[in-house]
Write an enzyme that holds these catalytic residues in place. Sequence first.
Site, PDB file in Angstrom:
ATOM      1  N   ILE A 190      14.958  -2.322   3.876  1.00 45.62           N
ATOM      2  CA  ILE A 190      13.704  -3.047   4.072  1.00 45.62           C
ATOM      3  C   ILE A 190      12.715  -2.834   2.941  1.00 45.62           C
ATOM      4  CG2 ILE A 190      11.765  -3.452   5.663  1.00 45.62           C
ATOM      5  CD1 ILE A 190      14.467  -4.230   6.868  1.00 45.62           C
TER       6      ILE A 190
ATOM      7  N   CYS B  39       2.018   0.220  -2.247  1.00 44.05           N
ATOM      8  CA  CYS B  39       1.691   1.524  -1.675  1.00 44.05           C
ATOM      9  C   CYS B  39       2.886   2.428  -1.942  1.00 44.05           C
ATOM     10  CB  CYS B  39       1.403   1.384  -0.188  1.00 44.05           C
ATOM     11  SG  CYS B  39       2.868   0.949   0.707  1.00 44.05           S
TER      12      CYS B  39
ATOM     13  N   ARG C 129       5.112  -4.348  -1.570  1.00 41.55           N
ATOM     14  CA  ARG C 129       4.477  -4.940  -0.376  1.00 41.55           C
ATOM     15  C   ARG C 129       3.734  -6.251  -0.699  1.00 41.55           C
ATOM     16  NH1 ARG C 129       3.393  -0.474   3.484  1.00 41.55           N
ATOM     17  NH2 ARG C 129       3.439  -2.069   5.069  1.00 41.55           N
ATOM     18  N   PRO C 130       4.408  -7.223  -1.266  1.00 46.36           N
ATOM     19  CA  PRO C 130       3.748  -8.506  -1.569  1.00 46.36           C
ATOM     20  C   PRO C 130       3.321  -9.227  -0.290  1.00 46.36           C
ATOM     21  CG  PRO C 130       6.118  -8.684  -1.857  1.00 46.36           C
ATOM     22  CD  PRO C 130       5.842  -7.238  -1.578  1.00 46.36           C
ATOM     23  N   ILE C 131       2.468 -10.249  -0.456  1.00 47.48           N
ATOM     24  CA  ILE C 131       2.046 -11.043   0.718  1.00 47.48           C
ATOM     25  C   ILE C 131       2.330 -12.532   0.480  1.00 47.48           C
ATOM     26  CG2 ILE C 131       0.305  -9.393   1.535  1.00 47.48           C
ATOM     27  CD1 ILE C 131      -1.828 -11.178   0.185  1.00 47.48           C
TER      28      ILE C 131
ATOM     29  N   ASP D  48      11.065   2.615   9.762  1.00 47.73           N
ATOM     30  CA  ASP D  48      10.041   3.650   9.962  1.00 47.73           C
ATOM     31  C   ASP D  48      10.611   4.947  10.526  1.00 47.73           C
ATOM     32  OD1 ASP D  48       7.375   1.369  10.989  1.00 47.73           O
ATOM     33  OD2 ASP D  48       8.301   1.799   9.058  1.00 47.73           O
TER      34      ASP D  48
ATOM     35  N   LYS E 268       0.498   2.324  16.943  1.00 42.88           N
ATOM     36  CA  LYS E 268      -0.324   1.953  15.778  1.00 42.88           C
ATOM     37  C   LYS E 268      -0.023   0.516  15.358  1.00 42.88           C
ATOM     38  CE  LYS E 268       1.068   3.146  11.450  1.00 42.88           C
ATOM     39  NZ  LYS E 268       1.120   2.011  10.501  1.00 42.88           N
ATOM     40  N   ASN E 269       1.252   0.176  15.280  1.00 43.49           N
ATOM     41  CA  ASN E 269       1.637  -1.127  14.721  1.00 43.49           C
ATOM     42  C   ASN E 269       1.497  -2.273  15.704  1.00 43.49           C
ATOM     43  OD1 ASN E 269       2.051   0.188  12.372  1.00 43.49           O
ATOM     44  ND2 ASN E 269       4.289   0.184  12.489  1.00 43.49           N
TER      45      ASN E 269
ATOM     46  N   ARG F 124      -2.798   9.163   9.417  1.00 42.83           N
ATOM     47  CA  ARG F 124      -2.976   7.702   9.552  1.00 42.83           C
ATOM     48  C   ARG F 124      -2.274   7.183  10.802  1.00 42.83           C
ATOM     49  NH1 ARG F 124      -0.369   4.685   5.103  1.00 42.83           N
ATOM     50  NH2 ARG F 124      -0.684   3.113   6.686  1.00 42.83           N
TER      51      ARG F 124
ATOM     52  N   ARG G 180      -3.217  -1.406   3.822  1.00 40.38           N
ATOM     53  CA  ARG G 180      -2.649  -2.706   3.481  1.00 40.38           C
ATOM     54  C   ARG G 180      -2.598  -3.640   4.671  1.00 40.38           C
ATOM     55  NH1 ARG G 180       0.034  -4.425   0.636  1.00 40.38           N
ATOM     56  NH2 ARG G 180       1.498  -5.176   2.167  1.00 40.38           N
TER      57      ARG G 180
HETATM   58  C1  EPZ Z   1       5.167  -3.635   9.230  1.00 42.67           C
HETATM   59  O1  EPZ Z   1       4.815  -3.690   7.863  1.00 42.67           O
HETATM   60  C2  EPZ Z   1       4.807  -2.227   9.691  1.00 42.67           C
HETATM   61  N1  EPZ Z   1       3.371  -2.008   9.542  1.00 42.67           N
HETATM   62  C3  EPZ Z   1       5.588  -1.202   8.866  1.00 42.67           C
HETATM   63  O2  EPZ Z   1       5.275   0.095   9.361  1.00 42.67           O
HETATM   64  C4  EPZ Z   1       7.079  -1.466   9.060  1.00 42.67           C
HETATM   65  O3  EPZ Z   1       7.802  -0.565   8.243  1.00 42.67           O
HETATM   66  C5  EPZ Z   1       7.406  -2.912   8.651  1.00 42.67           C
HETATM   67  O4  EPZ Z   1       6.575  -3.825   9.408  1.00 42.67           O
HETATM   68  C6  EPZ Z   1       8.859  -3.263   8.896  1.00 42.67           C
HETATM   69  O5  EPZ Z   1       9.187  -3.047  10.211  1.00 42.67           O
HETATM   70  C7  EPZ Z   1       2.528  -2.494  10.487  1.00 42.67           C
HETATM   71  O6  EPZ Z   1       2.940  -3.132  11.431  1.00 42.67           O
HETATM   72  C8  EPZ Z   1       1.078  -2.205  10.288  1.00 42.67           C
HETATM   73  P1  EPZ Z   1       7.184  -6.623   6.561  1.00 42.67           P
HETATM   74  P2  EPZ Z   1       4.821  -5.111   7.080  1.00 42.67           P
HETATM   75  O7  EPZ Z   1       6.254  -7.716   6.213  1.00 42.67           O
HETATM   76  O8  EPZ Z   1       4.354  -6.179   7.978  1.00 42.67           O
HETATM   77  C9  EPZ Z   1       8.697  -7.827   2.234  1.00 42.67           C
HETATM   78  C10 EPZ Z   1       4.552   2.329   9.232  1.00 42.67           C
HETATM   79  O9  EPZ Z   1       5.045   3.336   8.716  1.00 42.67           O
HETATM   80  N2  EPZ Z   1       7.668  -8.873   2.253  1.00 42.67           N
HETATM   81  O10 EPZ Z   1       8.131  -6.822   7.694  1.00 42.67           O
HETATM   82  O11 EPZ Z   1       4.130  -4.926   5.780  1.00 42.67           O
HETATM   83  C11 EPZ Z   1       8.087  -6.429   2.138  1.00 42.67           C
HETATM   84  O12 EPZ Z   1       7.798  -6.099   0.799  1.00 42.67           O
HETATM   85  C12 EPZ Z   1       4.576   1.004   8.495  1.00 42.67           C
HETATM   86  O13 EPZ Z   1       4.016   2.303  10.370  1.00 42.67           O
HETATM   87  C13 EPZ Z   1       7.623  -9.795   1.207  1.00 42.67           C
HETATM   88  O14 EPZ Z   1       8.419  -9.731   0.276  1.00 42.67           O
HETATM   89  O15 EPZ Z   1       6.389  -5.280   6.818  1.00 42.67           O
HETATM   90  C14 EPZ Z   1       9.164  -5.557   2.728  1.00 42.67           C
HETATM   91  O16 EPZ Z   1      10.117  -5.266   1.712  1.00 42.67           O
HETATM   92  C15 EPZ Z   1       5.237   1.117   7.127  1.00 42.67           C
HETATM   93  N3  EPZ Z   1       6.652 -10.756   1.218  1.00 42.67           N
HETATM   94  C16 EPZ Z   1       9.811  -6.453   3.790  1.00 42.67           C
HETATM   95  O17 EPZ Z   1       9.397  -7.801   3.478  1.00 42.67           O
HETATM   96  C17 EPZ Z   1       5.739 -10.857   2.235  1.00 42.67           C
HETATM   97  O18 EPZ Z   1       4.879 -11.777   2.198  1.00 42.67           O
HETATM   98  C18 EPZ Z   1       9.362  -6.122   5.205  1.00 42.67           C
HETATM   99  O19 EPZ Z   1       7.979  -6.212   5.221  1.00 42.67           O
HETATM  100  C19 EPZ Z   1       5.792  -9.908   3.291  1.00 42.67           C
HETATM  101  C20 EPZ Z   1       6.768  -8.933   3.287  1.00 42.67           C
END
Ligand code: EPZ
Length: 403
Positions: A314, A104, A109-111, A292, A10-11, A384, A80
């Site tokens: 995380i 969520c 989950r900020p961007i 995960d 999926k990811n 999902r 998201r």
């Molecule tokens: C990806 O999410 C995966 N989703 C997640 O899988 C996975 O848990 C995560 O990476 C970590 O490995 C997909 O690939 C679709 P991150 P992502 O950006 O990209 C913070 C599942 O169950 N952060 O690495 O959203 C964030 O809040 C899902 O399949 C910021 O602060 O993860 C988190 O605490 C769940 N600012 C940490 O970083 C930002 O701009 C890691 O988030 C971006 C992220």
Amino acid sequence: MGEVDVSGSKNAALPVIAASLLNKGTVELKNCPQIRDVTVMLEILKHLGAKVYDNQQSLFLDTSEITSCVIPENLMHEMRSSVMIAGALIGRKGCAKFTYPGGCEIGSRPINMHLKAFQKMGVEINETNDKIECKVQKLIGTKITLSFPSVGATENMMLASVLAEGETVIHNAAREPEIVCLQNFLNSMGGRICGAGSHTIFVQGVKVLHDTSFEVIPDRIEAGTYLCMVAGCGGEVKLNHVNSNHLQEVIRQLKKMNCQIGVSPKHIFLKSNANLYPTIIKTMPYPGFPTDMQSQFVTALSIAKGTSYVMENIFENRYKYVKELMKMGAQIVVQGKTAMVRGVKKLKNAQIEAKDLRGGAALVEAALMAEGISTITGIPYIERGYENLTKKLTILGAKIKEE
Ligand code: EPZ
């Protein structure tokens, strides 16, 4: 003993589908899982003007005509990770309009890292309420150091820079296998990217991309979920079509917990008598222990012979499923990031509710481990990310009825 064919990741599939927007033509994607999140991503692509053909073996994405820059609000909120479309849209059309994906079940989950990276490439960003508008005349390659190896931010940077002018360097990049898969997909379309899987990724901007046929990597989290389920229930499973290299930390922990494991490049065999030993787990960015897999391991450890400690580093809210496990007799105390799991003899059946994807999978695991019949609600969360879950578990001997 049963065999499970692991589905496509999926990811990995989600960013690859987003990346197809960068090509003015048609790509063929093989091994895409038939799950809700992929369906939503394809809905967004169709909304933007793409044509999608699915012949069960392959997905064909015709993105010759992309007529819009607007990601529909309802689909943004439904998934998201649709924020990854933004990078591809900016790369393709120099514009993207979307709403804040919003928090969520597992965290806010900020961007911010995504937006900061776009700005460094010359993108003008206007935010009003929860609407975001990005536009740029010409994307210019730049050097970026991520404050955290964010998977999504790394992927969005790769998508926005592959057609930019000049070189982009991403320092402190995420190293997940899904990042390497995205690099390989973009390069198969004529991109010039190297370094994925390491801390630093180099993207040399090119003028145009071309059609390709590409196979998505296996889903390491789906694979790990089945290993955990059999570890907790006792039994044997052989996983096929898996990349065992992607599960080294998961396998190391399962061996520590007293599972017998045999590994070849594309297969993993696990045998468990459910007489599990406690362990200590800290979730980390790849190649560390994957967040995960946290809920599935806490569930298996809830019947270990002793006390385990699991630290979630995380996401800030990824223990929602614990309350449901405690209805089943699990003895778990969560303090801050750490769950202390005192093993009990057996879990009891109960009415439980899934509140997110991986926590929901952990509840299915708990229901299979427990005596008696449990009822689980919130199944759409689980659908999902797990293709044919009931069918695959039935092959392993589970008795499951869907209503
Ligand atoms: C990806 O999410 C995966 N989703 C997640 O899988 C996975 O848990 C995560 O990476 C970590 O490995 C997909 O690939 C679709 P991150 P992502 O950006 O990209 C913070 C599942 O169950 N952060 O690495 O959203 C964030 O809040 C899902 O399949 C910021 O602060 O993860 C988190 O605490 C769940 N600012 C940490 O970083 C930002 O701009 C890691 O988030 C971006 C992220």
